[in-house]
Enzyme design. Structure first.
Site, PDB file in Angstrom:
ATOM      1  N   ASP A 176      -1.502   7.886  10.372  1.00 25.42           N
ATOM      2  CA  ASP A 176      -1.714   6.664  11.152  1.00 25.42           C
ATOM      3  C   ASP A 176      -0.397   6.015  11.558  1.00 25.42           C
ATOM      4  O   ASP A 176      -0.369   4.865  11.996  1.00 25.42           O
ATOM      5  CB  ASP A 176      -2.586   5.667  10.375  1.00 25.42           C
ATOM      6  CG  ASP A 176      -1.935   5.218   9.067  1.00 25.42           C
ATOM      7  OD1 ASP A 176      -0.846   5.736   8.715  1.00 25.42           O
ATOM      8  OD2 ASP A 176      -2.517   4.353   8.388  1.00 25.42           O
ATOM      9  N   ASN A 189       4.310  -5.317   5.996  1.00 21.71           N
ATOM     10  CA  ASN A 189       3.161  -6.144   6.375  1.00 21.71           C
ATOM     11  C   ASN A 189       3.598  -7.482   6.970  1.00 21.71           C
ATOM     12  O   ASN A 189       2.885  -8.048   7.810  1.00 21.71           O
ATOM     13  CB  ASN A 189       2.257  -6.381   5.161  1.00 21.71           C
ATOM     14  CG  ASN A 189       1.524  -5.123   4.743  1.00 21.71           C
ATOM     15  OD1 ASN A 189       1.187  -4.282   5.570  1.00 21.71           O
ATOM     16  ND2 ASN A 189       1.293  -4.971   3.449  1.00 21.71           N
ATOM     17  N   HIS A 226       0.967   4.847   6.929  1.00 18.52           N
ATOM     18  CA  HIS A 226       0.799   5.401   5.589  1.00 18.52           C
ATOM     19  C   HIS A 226       1.128   6.888   5.607  1.00 18.52           C
ATOM     20  O   HIS A 226       1.180   7.497   6.679  1.00 18.52           O
ATOM     21  CB  HIS A 226      -0.632   5.161   5.096  1.00 18.52           C
ATOM     22  CG  HIS A 226      -1.005   3.714   5.060  1.00 18.52           C
ATOM     23  ND1 HIS A 226      -1.640   3.085   6.124  1.00 18.52           N
ATOM     24  CD2 HIS A 226      -0.807   2.761   4.116  1.00 18.52           C
ATOM     25  CE1 HIS A 226      -1.827   1.816   5.828  1.00 18.52           C
ATOM     26  NE2 HIS A 226      -1.332   1.586   4.614  1.00 18.52           N
ATOM     27  N   SER A 264       0.818  -1.220   0.000  1.00 17.02           N
ATOM     28  CA  SER A 264       0.000   0.000   0.000  1.00 17.02           C
ATOM     29  C   SER A 264       0.848   1.265   0.000  1.00 17.02           C
ATOM     30  O   SER A 264       0.410   2.316  -0.482  1.00 17.02           O
ATOM     31  CB  SER A 264      -0.933   0.006   1.216  1.00 17.02           C
ATOM     32  OG  SER A 264      -0.191  -0.020   2.425  1.00 17.02           O
ATOM     33  N   GLY A 282      -1.715  -4.389   1.007  1.00 16.06           N
ATOM     34  CA  GLY A 282      -1.849  -5.627   1.757  1.00 16.06           C
ATOM     35  C   GLY A 282      -0.853  -6.701   1.384  1.00 16.06           C
ATOM     36  O   GLY A 282      -0.825  -7.761   2.017  1.00 16.06           O
TER      37      GLY A 282
END
Length: 315
Positions: free
Chosen positions: A281, A191, A284, A135, A161
């Site tokens: 966040d 991830n 990102h 992402s 993802g």
């Protein structure tokens, strides 16, 4: 006319059986050497494939230093220990004894749809740089993409993802189906860490992708980007884990075919903290965050495409 020479060896133990296979098939195209190992044991079975060496120079270097028998013995011993040998492709060895990472397909509709769009783009859209990632790549600010990446021929091949093993699968299922790019940017692994994989396993996943890219694109230069900082504090667990991954994978760079760069420090304040204006966040990035990343990536990419041999030496 083609010819095939196959050499096989086996080791039998009370609880393990390993087999190694060395196959050399000359043809009118690039010479390729494929090494495959499989192991069956009480916990199941595993298969290690070290792929094709698409470079004659790599093959001659390998054969010049080892007789077939010595090479086979070395390979079988490596397989029996659960360690993958990239046969001179990389300067770094595997970081764990877990066996080579295996490709895994995405099963969700959104991921499959994005995969298909990328597969069509690599065949139908002119590009010179393939930017692989998750992402953080897919979400690269569109305006910045148009202003900075698109003029440099960069094709955004990020899928939100994705783990390292998803990209392994993608590379064998369409992402490299178009004309070979001049360069590849690889930014993947955050991830994996979030899914509680260790830094070493995550680094092995990154390494496996670099090996496969070298095999499939022997003429392309690979820009391996260090994982970007995440979480607010420099002492946060995932921030430390990302730093550990970077300390491992940087050794895979050779300064010629595989280049390494860390561009994420530009995102941090003087205390090493990730500000919400840059990353709302703490994972990102905002438009400002991507602007900062672009300011570091652009000169590195320009030197990479210009062929400068020392553009991104490990720090």
């Amino acid at each position: 006319m083609t010819a095939e020479v196959r050499l096989e060896g086996k080791i039998n133990k009370s609880r393990h059986r390993e087999a190694a296979n060395r196959s050399f098939r000359p043809s009118t195209g690039p010479i390729r050497l494929t090494l495959v190992a499989s192991a069956a044991h009480e916990r199941g079975s595993s298969r290690l494939q070290f792929g094709n060496l698409g470079s004659v120079a790599l093959l001659m270097s390998l054969v010049g230093r080892h007789s077939c028998a010595t090479l086979l013995a070395l390979f079988v011993a490596t397989a029996s220990g659960g360690l993958a040998l990239a046969a001179d492709i990389l300067s770094c060895a595997q970081f764990t004894q877990e066996g080579a990472p295996q490709p895994i397909a995405r099963g969700d509709p959104r991921g499959l749809e994005r995969l298909e769009r990328i597969n069509q783009a690599v065949k139908n859209t002119p590009y010179s740089v393939l930017f692989l990632g998750d992402s953080l790549t897919e979400g690269w600010d569109p305006g910045l993409c148009e202003r900075s990446l698109a003029p440099r021929g960069v094709l955004n091949a990020g899928i939100s993802g994705d783990f390292t093993d998803h990209i392994l699968w993608r590379l064998e299922h369409g992402n490299l189906a178009g004309p070979p790019p001049k360069a590849v940017i690889l930014l993947i692994g955050t991830n994996d860490l979030a899914a509680h994989r260790s830094p070493e396993l995550t680094a092995d996943g990154i390494r496996a992708n670099v090996v496969l890219l070298r095999e499939r694109l022997p003429e392309a230069r690979i820009l391996l980007l260090g994982l970007l900082p995440r979480e607010q504090s420099p002492d946060a667990p995932l921030r430390r884990a990302a730093a550990q991954v970077n300390s491992l994978v940087r050794d895979c760079a050779d300064g010629e075919h595989i280049l390494y760069a860390e561009i994420g420090d530009v995102l941090l304040d003087s205390d090493g903290r990730l500000n919400v204006a840059v990353s709302p966040d703490w994972l990102h990035f905002s438009e400002r965050g991507y602007a900062l990343l672009a300011s570091r990536l652009e000169p590195v990419l320009d030197r990479l495409l210009a062929g400068a041999p020392s553009c991104c030496q490990p720090r």
